[in-house]
Enzyme design. Structure first.
Site, PDB file in Angstrom:
ATOM      1  N   LYS A 130      73.710  45.320   2.975  1.00 42.29           N
ATOM      2  CA  LYS A 130      72.818  45.464   3.805  1.00 42.29           C
ATOM      3  C   LYS A 130      71.777  46.706   3.376  1.00 42.29           C
ATOM      4  O   LYS A 130      72.411  47.840   3.236  1.00 42.29           O
ATOM      5  CB  LYS A 130      73.421  45.818   5.269  1.00 42.29           C
ATOM      6  CG  LYS A 130      72.268  46.159   6.372  1.00 42.29           C
ATOM      7  CD  LYS A 130      73.005  46.484   7.739  1.00 42.29           C
ATOM      8  CE  LYS A 130      72.039  46.303   8.638  1.00 42.29           C
ATOM      9  NZ  LYS A 130      70.741  47.474   8.369  1.00 42.29           N
ATOM     10  N   PHE A 141      65.568  37.847   1.570  1.00 40.77           N
ATOM     11  CA  PHE A 141      67.209  37.457   2.208  1.00 40.77           C
ATOM     12  C   PHE A 141      66.794  36.443   3.034  1.00 40.77           C
ATOM     13  O   PHE A 141      68.013  35.462   3.596  1.00 40.77           O
ATOM     14  CB  PHE A 141      67.879  38.718   3.045  1.00 40.77           C
ATOM     15  CG  PHE A 141      67.086  39.205   4.064  1.00 40.77           C
ATOM     16  CD1 PHE A 141      66.858  38.330   5.085  1.00 40.77           C
ATOM     17  CD2 PHE A 141      66.760  40.364   3.932  1.00 40.77           C
ATOM     18  CE1 PHE A 141      66.383  39.008   6.313  1.00 40.77           C
ATOM     19  CE2 PHE A 141      66.271  41.071   5.086  1.00 40.77           C
ATOM     20  CZ  PHE A 141      66.022  40.297   6.245  1.00 40.77           C
ATOM     21  N   ARG A 152      68.443  36.392  17.739  1.00 36.97           N
ATOM     22  CA  ARG A 152      69.614  37.063  17.414  1.00 36.97           C
ATOM     23  C   ARG A 152      70.669  35.856  17.176  1.00 36.97           C
ATOM     24  O   ARG A 152      70.977  34.960  18.081  1.00 36.97           O
ATOM     25  CB  ARG A 152      70.106  37.750  19.033  1.00 36.97           C
ATOM     26  CG  ARG A 152      71.185  38.367  18.910  1.00 36.97           C
ATOM     27  CD  ARG A 152      71.181  39.519  17.909  1.00 36.97           C
ATOM     28  NE  ARG A 152      70.112  40.504  18.423  1.00 36.97           N
ATOM     29  CZ  ARG A 152      69.647  41.575  17.481  1.00 36.97           C
ATOM     30  NH1 ARG A 152      70.359  41.906  16.450  1.00 36.97           N
ATOM     31  NH2 ARG A 152      68.941  42.571  17.993  1.00 36.97           N
ATOM     32  N   LYS A 212      76.160  41.860  10.903  1.00 37.55           N
ATOM     33  CA  LYS A 212      76.346  43.210  10.017  1.00 37.55           C
ATOM     34  C   LYS A 212      77.276  43.884  10.223  1.00 37.55           C
ATOM     35  O   LYS A 212      77.935  44.165  11.293  1.00 37.55           O
ATOM     36  CB  LYS A 212      74.917  44.072  10.318  1.00 37.55           C
ATOM     37  CG  LYS A 212      74.631  44.140  11.741  1.00 37.55           C
ATOM     38  CD  LYS A 212      73.385  45.055  12.194  1.00 37.55           C
ATOM     39  CE  LYS A 212      73.316  45.468  13.500  1.00 37.55           C
ATOM     40  NZ  LYS A 212      71.952  46.031  13.864  1.00 37.55           N
TER      41      LYS A 212
END
Length: 320
Positions: free
Chosen positions: A88, A160, A230, A236
């Site tokens: 991340k 990504f 979402r 994450k």
């Protein structure tokens, strides 16, 4: 725990139907590429869809996939091998719609023309990045009204996601790799992803990244088709949580902080108030965030009353 994990990975027929309605009809082969007069490569891609109304100067609803926070990788232990893991990045989210770069909020990013002139005419999603622990410098560079070439020469666009493309996530990543290989733009790359064999692999990688001052990892279900919003298939994972709160007062420092800010009093969106006194550099104590502004802070957990434990200042929060 097993039931929870299975629910995370389960793709119901209703979800499949909604996703298929969003996908492009087909993917043309990426086997032949030419260059147009304006320098943009003519990469055959899915038929474009209208992301925002005709005549609009900026998107009103970007096709963004937003990850859910995950407290522990063991929540996915029953099917951890179905996921791909990536670092991340502590960067600035940037969405390329085929013509322009945008912040997550939909505001235009004033990138130099040379930075994007060879980008393809289809959407790409990723992070603008200068390196680990460089967020403040990066944030200042990309938010200038007048881009400075010297700063942008140090920025990479790390991809990504291939928004709205057909196929599962693993296939979309491969398409991005193919595109980047053809374009040969030095500052354009795909964030590396690795297949998973165990939860221990995730924990070891996360520990390694923390020692390198990275932010955390992202876990993405490899078989997931594209769906904006979402996501129930992207997570994450960070060693600490982070959140934003509003500055409502500034408390003077004592001792070595005499004449400077000692702590900020913050209010969370839920109306909880607490003092934040750690994580500040001396310059930030001499020039603290203004009352009414928002700051990002990190914390380990919440108390029974909903207040953050071991909270530490990260940065002044930017809305994008």
């Amino acid at each position: 725990m097993k039931k929870y994990s299975n629910e995370i990975a389960d793709e119901s027929s209703s979800h499949q139907k909604r996703r298929r309605q969003m996908l492009f009809c087909s993917l043309l082969p990426l086997s032949f590429f030419t260059t147009l007069v304006n320098g943009k490569p003519d990469i055959p891609v899915e038929t474009p869809v209208e992301l925002y109304p005709m005549g609009s100067s900026s998107p009103s609803n970007l096709a963004l996939v937003l990850p859910r926070p995950l407290a522990d990788a063991r929540q996915l232990s029953a099917n951890i091998t179905d996921y791909l893991m990536s670092e991340k990045l502590d960067g600035v989210r940037a969405y390329w719609d085929g013509q322009q770069l945008y912040f997550r909020s939909g505001r235009v990013i004033n990138a130099p023309s040379w930075f994007t002139e060879k980008f393809p005419s289809h959407p790409m999603d990723g992070e603008l990045w200068m390196g680990r622990a460089q967020f403040e410098r990066l944030s200042g560079a990309v938010r200038r009204q007048q881009a400075q070439d010297k700063e942008w020469r140090q920025i990479q666009y790390c991809l990504f996601e291939y928004p709205l493309a057909a196929g599962d996530f693993r296939l979309r990543l491969q398409k991005l790799h193919n595109i980047v290989e053809v374009l040969q733009v030095p500052w354009l790359r795909v964030i590396p992803h690795e297949s998973l064999k165990s939860v221990e692999q995730v924990e070891a990688r996360l520990k390694q990244l923390m020692l390198q001052k990275a932010e955390g990892v992202v876990l993405h279900l490899a078989s997931a088709e594209f769906e904006a919003g979402r996501s129930e298939f992207v997570y994450k994972l960070k060693p600490q949580h982070d959140a934003e709160a509003k500055v409502i007062s500034i408390h003077s420092g004592k001792g070595k902080f005499e004449g400077m800010m000692g702590a900020l009093e913050l209010e969370t969106p839920e109306g909880k108030r607490f003092k934040l006194g750690t994580g500040f550099a001396d310059e930030q104590r001499r020039n603290p965030p203004q009352i009414g502004s928002f700051v990002t802070y990190r914390y380990r957990d919440l108390t029974s009353s909903g207040l953050p434990k071991f909270a530490s200042f990260v940065r002044v929060h930017q809305p994008e």
